[in-house]
Write a protein that holds these residues in place. Structure first.
Motif, mmCIF file in Angstrom:
data_model
loop_
_atom_site.group_PDB
_atom_site.id
_atom_site.type_symbol
_atom_site.label_atom_id
_atom_site.label_comp_id
_atom_site.label_asym_id
_atom_site.label_seq_id
_atom_site.Cartn_x
_atom_site.Cartn_y
_atom_site.Cartn_z
ATOM 1 N N ASN A 159 0.784 -1.203 0.083
ATOM 2 C CA ASN A 159 -0.193 -0.051 0.198
ATOM 3 C C ASN A 159 0.951 1.250 -0.114
ATOM 4 O OD1 ASN A 159 -1.990 1.872 0.608
ATOM 5 N ND2 ASN A 159 -2.672 1.075 2.184
ATOM 6 N N GLY A 162 0.306 -0.905 -4.795
ATOM 7 C CA GLY A 162 -0.188 -2.039 -5.403
ATOM 8 C C GLY A 162 0.951 -3.107 -5.858
ATOM 9 N N TYR A 320 -0.103 -0.488 -11.454
ATOM 10 C CA TYR A 320 -0.845 -1.623 -11.254
ATOM 11 C C TYR A 320 -0.205 -2.935 -11.818
ATOM 12 C CZ TYR A 320 -4.987 -4.355 -10.932
ATOM 13 O OH TYR A 320 -5.743 -5.479 -10.627
ATOM 14 N N PHE A 344 -4.357 0.673 -6.243
ATOM 15 C CA PHE A 344 -3.063 0.848 -7.033
ATOM 16 C C PHE A 344 -3.152 2.545 -7.224
ATOM 17 C CE2 PHE A 344 -6.480 0.525 -10.072
ATOM 18 C CZ PHE A 344 -6.299 1.510 -10.969
#
Length: 426
Positions: A159, A162, A320, A344
Motif C-alpha cells: 500500500n 499495489g 498496477y 493501485f
C-alpha cells in the motif's frame, strides 16, 4: 465430505461456524457479554492457569470472535488466529511477543503510511527499532540483519502502489537469519495470496478492509502458521522461557504449533487490551462469506480502470501489477494469478496540484482514508496518509506528490471509468 478438503468459498461461509447448540440459530450469534460463568472453582482455576480452553472475559476471548478466528486461520492455512481491535493493534501484539527493548526488526519501505509512522515513531517508546529495506532489492534485507534482528515485516501487496512483494525470496533471508517473517496480507486477502504457502510464519490483516469489505467495522487479526521454532537460540523468551504469570509453563512446549497465537492472546491481548467487539466480529464474519465473489469483482474492475488510465493523456504513469507492462507483473502472475488486487496508484502530469484537484472532482468515488470497501475510494496520499513523511520518503514508499491512490469497488466498471473520465477532463 469427511475425506474432502473444503474449497475456499466453502470455508469462507462455513469455517468455524456451527448452528447454535441452544437455539439452533444458523447465523453465528453475537455474544454481547463481558464475562462467562464458570462451572465451579476448579473449572475457573483451570481456565486461568491455561490448563483448559474456555471463555473467561471478552477482552481475552469471546465465542463470536472465536468463529472469526477459526475462519480466517482456515482461509490462510494457519494453525490458529487471534482477532483484535484493528490492524495496528495486531502489529503491536505480534511484535510485543518478539521484541525486547533495544531489539530490531526489518521492514520493507513500501508499506501503508500508518505502519511507517507506527514503526518509526510510536514503537520507539517501547525501545523497538525499525531498520528499513527495499523490497525491490532482496539483498538489502540481508544487509540489514544484525544480532539484534528479531523479525522481518513486509506487505504481500504493498500500500499504496499495489506492488507485489517477492515473499519466497524474503522468506529465504528470514530463514537464514533465524527470525520469523511477518506478512501483512490486507490488500491481497487469502483469496489472492496465502503468504504461509510461500514461507510466511505470521500473517496479519486489517479486517477493516477486504475481509470485512463493507467499510462498517474495525478489526485486525493475527494468524500463526505453526511452522516456526520459537526455541531458536533463546531469541524469543516470551515463548520459550517459563512464564511466571502462568506457574512457569513454557508456551512453546505446552501449545506446540499454535504457541504463538496463544502467546498473543494470554500475554498480549490480555495485558494490552485491544479487544475486538463481538458485534464487529459478527459484521466481519458476514463480510467474509462473500469474500471470493467480491475480490474477483474488485480485481476485474481494477484491471479495466487501470487499462483506461494507462491510455489517458492526463496520466503520466499507472502502477498496477495486473498490467502486462508493469514491473511487478511477473510477480503478480506467480503470487496472485486470480488478480493483482484492487488498490493501485497513478501519477498525473499536473503534479501535486492536479492530484488534489482530481479527488475533489470525482463524484462516484468517495474521497476518504480507507481501502477494501465495496464502494470505490480515492485519496491523494502525499497530502493525507503519507503527509508525515518527507518528500524523499514519500517517493520511496510509492506516494510521491503527483500520485493518486484508488481502491476499486464492485460497482459497474463503465460507471467508474466515466467518473474518472469527467474528472480528468475537468
Amino acid at each position: 465430505m469427511s475425506d474432502r478438503l473444503p474449497g475456499f468459498s466453502t470455508l469462507a461461509v462455513h469455517a468455524g461456524a456451527q448452528p447454535d447448540p441452544t437455539t439452533g440459530a444458523r447465523a453465528t450469534p453475537i455474544y454481547q457479554t463481558t464475562s462467562f460463568v464458570f462451572n465451579d472453582a476448579d473449572h475457573a482455576a483451570s481456565l486461568f492457569g491455561l490448563q483448559a480452553f474456555g471463555n473467561i472475559y471478552t477482552r481475552i476471548g469471546n465465542p463470536t470472535n472465536a468463529v472469526l478466528e477459526e475462519r480466517v486461520a482456515a482461509l490462510e492455512g494457519g494453525t490458529a488466529a487471534l482477532a483484535v481491535a484493528s490492524g495496528h493493534a495486531a502489529q503491536v501484539v505480534v511484535l510485543q511477543q518478539l521484541l525486547q527493548p533495544g531489539d530490531e526488526f526489518i521492514a520493507a519501505r513500501k508499506l501503508y503510511g500508518g505502519s511507517i509512522n507506527q514503526f518509526t515513531h510510536a514503537f520507539k517508546s517501547f525501545g523497538w527499532n525499525v531498520v528499513w529495506a527495499d523490497p525491490d532489492d532482496i539483498a538489502s534485507f540481508e544487509r540489514a540483519v544484525t544480532p539484534r534482528t528479531k523479525a522481518i515485516f513486509i506487505e504481500s501487496i504493498a500500500n499504496p502502489a499495489g506492488s507485489i512483494t517477492d515473499i519466497e525470496a524474503i522468506s529465504t533471508v528470514a530463514r537464514k537469519a533465524g527470525v520469523p517473517l511477518i506478512v501483512d496480507n490486507t490488500l491481497a486477502s487469502p483469496y489472492l495470496i496465502r503468504p504461509i504457502d510461500h514461507g510466511a510464519d505470521i500473517v496479519v490483516h486489517s479486517l477493516t478492509k477486504f475481509l470485512g469489505g463493507h467499510g462498517n467495522s474495525l478489526g485486525g487479526i493475527i494468524v500463526d502458521s505453526g511452522t516456526f521454532d520459537w526455541s531458536i537460540g533463546g531469541k524469543y523468551p516470551m515463548l520459550s522461557e517459563p512464564r511466571p504469570e502462568y506457574h512457569g509453563i513454557r508456551l512453546q512446549e505446552t501449545f506446540g504449533n499454535f504457541a504463538f497465537a496463544i502467546a498473543c492472546r494470554v500475554l498480549g491481548l490480555r495485558d494490552l487490551g485491544p479487544a475486538l467487539s463481538p458485534f464487529n466480529a459478527f459484521m466481519i464474519l458476514t463480510g467474509i462469506e462473500t469474500l471470493p465473489l467480491r475480490m474477483q469483482k474488485h480485481c476485474d474492475n481494477a484491471k479495466a480502470v487501470a487499462e483506461f488510465l494507462a491510455g489517458h493523456p492526463a496520466v503520466a504513469s499507472v502502477s498496477y501489477a495486473g498490467l502486462p507492462s508493469d514491473k511487478y507483473n511477473q510477480l503478480a502472475r506467480k503470487y496472485a494469478p486470480r488478480g493483482a488486487g484492487a488498490v493501485f496508484t497513478f501519477s498525473l502530469k499536473g503534479g501535486y496540484d492536479a492530484g488534489v484537484s482530481l479527488v475533489s472532482k470525482l463524484q462516484l468515488f468517495s474521497h476518504l482514508a480507507n481501502v477494501g470497501d465495496t464502494r470505490s475510494l480515492v485519496i491523494h496520499p502525499a497530502s493525507t496518509t503519507h503527509s508525515q513523511l518527507d518528500d524523499a520518503a514519500k517517493v520511496k514508499s510509492g506516494a510521491g506528490p503527483d500520485v493518486v491512490r484508488l481502491s476499486i469497488g464492485i460497482e459497474d466498471k463503465e460507471d467508474l471509468i466515466a467518473d474518472l473520465e469527467q474528472a480528468l477532463g475537468a
